[in-house]
Design a protein around this motif. Structure first.
Motif: not given
Length: 192
Positions: A164-180
Motif C-alpha cells: 500500500v505504501k509503495s503505491r502512495g495510498i494511505p494505509l488503513d488505520e486498522d491495518t497499521a494498528k494490527a501490524e503493530a
C-alpha cells in the motif's frame, strides 16, 4: 447455520474467479480452524460471506455505505475497504447471522485489527493464502501460517503495508494498528 442462501447468492452474483477464491478461502479457513482450535463451521460461514460484495460496482457499494451508516470518508469510493464492512452488516441484517465473532471475521478480513479473535485470524489469513492465490511471497506466507498463525498474520499485514505504501495510498488505520499489535505479540512470543 444453513448456508444454502449464501451459496445461492455466490452462485448467482460472483464471477467464476471470485467463486473459486471463496471456495478456496472456505476450505483453507476450515483447515486452519481445525489446526489451531477454532470452530470450522464458523470459519466456513465467515469465508462464504467474506467477499459477497467484492465484485460489486462502486455505485452499489456507495449506496450501501450510505444505507448502512458506514463512515463515508473512509468507505465511500473505496471498494477494497468497504466490501467487508458491507458484507458484515448485510449478513447480520439480511441473513440473520448474529454471532459477533463471525461478523467480525468478515468485517476485518481485509484490514485485520488489534486483538483479533482466533476465528478472525483464521479467516484473515485464509483469504491471503488460499490455493488460488498466486503472488510473489505467497509460498513463504503459507509456510509461516502453518508454523504459527500469528506469524502468518504479521507477515501478511507487513506485506500489505509495504504494498500500500509503495503505491502512495494511505494505509488503513486498522491495518497499521494490527501490524503493530502482531509485531509486539511476536516479540513477546520470541522473548525479545
Amino acid at each position: 447455520m444453513n448456508t444454502d442462501s449464501i451459496s445461492n447468492y455466490i452462485r448467482d452474483h460472483l464471477s467464476e474467479k471470485r467463486r473459486t477464491h471463496t471456495e478456496g478461502v472456505r476450505t483453507t479457513a476450515a483447515e486452519l480452524a481445525r489446526r489451531y482450535g477454532a470452530d470450522p463451521e464458523k470459519a466456513e460461514t465467515a469465508a462464504l460471506f467474506h467477499d459477497m460484495f467484492r465484485g460489486a460496482d462502486r455505485d452499489t457499494l456507495n449506496r450501501y455505505v450510505d444505507e448502512l451508516g458506514l463512515d463515508p470518508g473512509r468507505y465511500r469510493d473505496n471498494p477494497n475497504l468497504a466490501h467487508g464492512k458491507i458484507a458484515a452488516e448485510i449478513m447480520r441484517r439480511d441473513y440473520g447471522v448474529t454471532d459477533p465473532d463471525i461478523i467480525n471475521a468478515v468485517r476485518y478480513h481485509t484490514t485485520g485489527r488489534p486483538g483479533m479473535s482466533l476465528l478472525e485470524k483464521v479467516v484473515f489469513i485464509a483469504d491471503a493464502i488460499e490455493p488460488s492465490r498466486d503472488y510473489p511471497g505467497v509460498e513463504e506466507l503459507r509456510k509461516a501460517t502453518w508454523r504459527d498463525l500469528d506469524e502468518g498474520c504479521l507477515a501478511a499485514l507487513s506485506r500489505t503495508s509495504k504494498y500500500v505504501k509503495s503505491r502512495g495510498i494511505p494505509l488503513d488505520e486498522d491495518t497499521a494498528k494490527a501490524e503493530a499489535y502482531f509485531r509486539r505479540l511476536m516479540e513477546n512470543k520470541n522473548g525479545e
